[in-house]
Design an enzyme around this catalytic site. Structure first.
Site, PDB file in Angstrom:
ATOM      1  N   ASP A   1       0.865  -1.181   0.000  1.00  0.00           N
ATOM      2  CA  ASP A   1       0.000   0.000   0.000  1.00  0.00           C
ATOM      3  C   ASP A   1       0.904   1.234   0.000  1.00  0.00           C
ATOM      4  O   ASP A   1       1.496   1.575   1.033  1.00  0.00           O
ATOM      5  CB  ASP A   1      -0.898   0.022   1.234  1.00  0.00           C
ATOM      6  CG  ASP A   1      -1.956  -1.075   1.243  1.00  0.00           C
ATOM      7  OD1 ASP A   1      -1.718  -2.140   0.642  1.00  0.00           O
ATOM      8  OD2 ASP A   1      -3.010  -0.873   1.877  1.00  0.00           O
TER       9      ASP A   1
ATOM     10  N   LYS B   1      -6.814   3.399  -3.081  1.00  0.00           N
ATOM     11  CA  LYS B   1      -7.207   3.367  -1.668  1.00  0.00           C
ATOM     12  C   LYS B   1      -7.439   4.797  -1.192  1.00  0.00           C
ATOM     13  O   LYS B   1      -6.706   5.702  -1.563  1.00  0.00           O
ATOM     14  CB  LYS B   1      -6.095   2.687  -0.862  1.00  0.00           C
ATOM     15  CG  LYS B   1      -6.271   2.675   0.640  1.00  0.00           C
ATOM     16  CD  LYS B   1      -5.103   1.934   1.287  1.00  0.00           C
ATOM     17  CE  LYS B   1      -5.083   2.073   2.795  1.00  0.00           C
ATOM     18  NZ  LYS B   1      -3.923   1.374   3.391  1.00  0.00           N
TER      19      LYS B   1
ATOM     20  N   LYS C   1     -10.192   0.317  -2.235  1.00  0.00           N
ATOM     21  CA  LYS C   1     -10.022   0.066  -0.794  1.00  0.00           C
ATOM     22  C   LYS C   1     -10.405   1.311  -0.009  1.00  0.00           C
ATOM     23  O   LYS C   1      -9.836   2.377  -0.212  1.00  0.00           O
ATOM     24  CB  LYS C   1      -8.586  -0.343  -0.478  1.00  0.00           C
ATOM     25  CG  LYS C   1      -8.363  -0.626   1.018  1.00  0.00           C
ATOM     26  CD  LYS C   1      -6.964  -1.151   1.288  1.00  0.00           C
ATOM     27  CE  LYS C   1      -6.694  -1.280   2.782  1.00  0.00           C
ATOM     28  NZ  LYS C   1      -5.333  -1.785   3.073  1.00  0.00           N
TER      29      LYS C   1
END
Length: 222
Positions: free
Chosen positions: A93, A156, A186
């Protein structure tokens, strides 16, 4: 039908990255996180890169890169990602340069993501953290498109550490309209109960980053 009618506890658990990114975390905290993750039946755990390697006994291992500010040189992010993969991370991430996104420099965002994509290799899932609460809608769209072009797997919403806030339904809807179907979405940051999680899933989230996983799952039928 809405998510409240169709989602079970087990289904939601398989959308969750059970997360511990507190600066003061120690190895025993990570061990407790992994034990709880197995108990809850979640998909993945997400820990700081300095906590790797860890033995999760079958859980997906995610970690963060350029966290939480994103103001790291792309080569540093790439090196951090490469090391994390070498130490067992399945998913990365990464935080983009939020200033580049705000200033409309999509090429810089693209190159940032490309550097990490190339470093972690095609078999590693790459999620790109946009910090949507700090961005305009136009910047969110542009960053999503740059992430898609660079070969990311997910976009995300948030680190959960930015003073502007975390995930919002509006941001998730916008991200889903822009790249949903091509990339996963996400939602992370400030999701603390089942109502929040349902709203994010209904808006288009395909993964949830949670530190309050148990409280969220307790609101879904078993």
């Amino acid at each position: 039908m809405d998510a409240q009618d169709i989602l079970t506890r087990g289904q939601v658990a398989q959308l969750i990255d059970h997360t511990l990114l507190k600066p003061g975390a120690v190895p025993s905290d990570v061990e407790a996180l992994i034990d709880e993750a197995h108990e809850l039946g979640v998909l993945a755990v997400c820990v700081s890169p300095s906590m790797l390697p860890v033995d999760t006994d079958g859980l997906v291992i995610a970690t963060v890169v350029g966290f939480p500010s994103g103001k790291h040189h792309s080569l540093i992010k790439a090196a951090e990602a490469r090391l994390a993969v070498d130490q067992g991370a399945d998913e990365i991430d990464m935080v983009i340069d939020i200033g580049a996104a705000l200033s409309g420099n999509s090429d810089a965002v693209l190159q940032d993501v490309l550097a990490v994509r190339e470093a972690c290799g095609p078999d590693t899932v790459l999620k790109v953290i946009l910090e949507t609460a700090a961005l305009t809608d136009e910047a969110i769209i542009a960053a999503c498109l740059a992430a898609r072009t660079a070969g990311a797997d997910f976009v995300k919403t948030s680190t959960g550490f930015h003073p502007a806030g975390g995930a919002s339904v509006h941001a998730v809807e916008l991200m889903a309209r822009t790249v949903g179907g091509a990339l996963g979405i996400k939602a992370s940051g400030g999701i603390r109960n089942a109502e929040d999680a349902r709203a994010m899933i209904e808006a288009g989230a395909t993964r949830l980053g949670l530190s309050s996983s148990r409280a969220v799952l307790d609101g879904f039928p078993g």
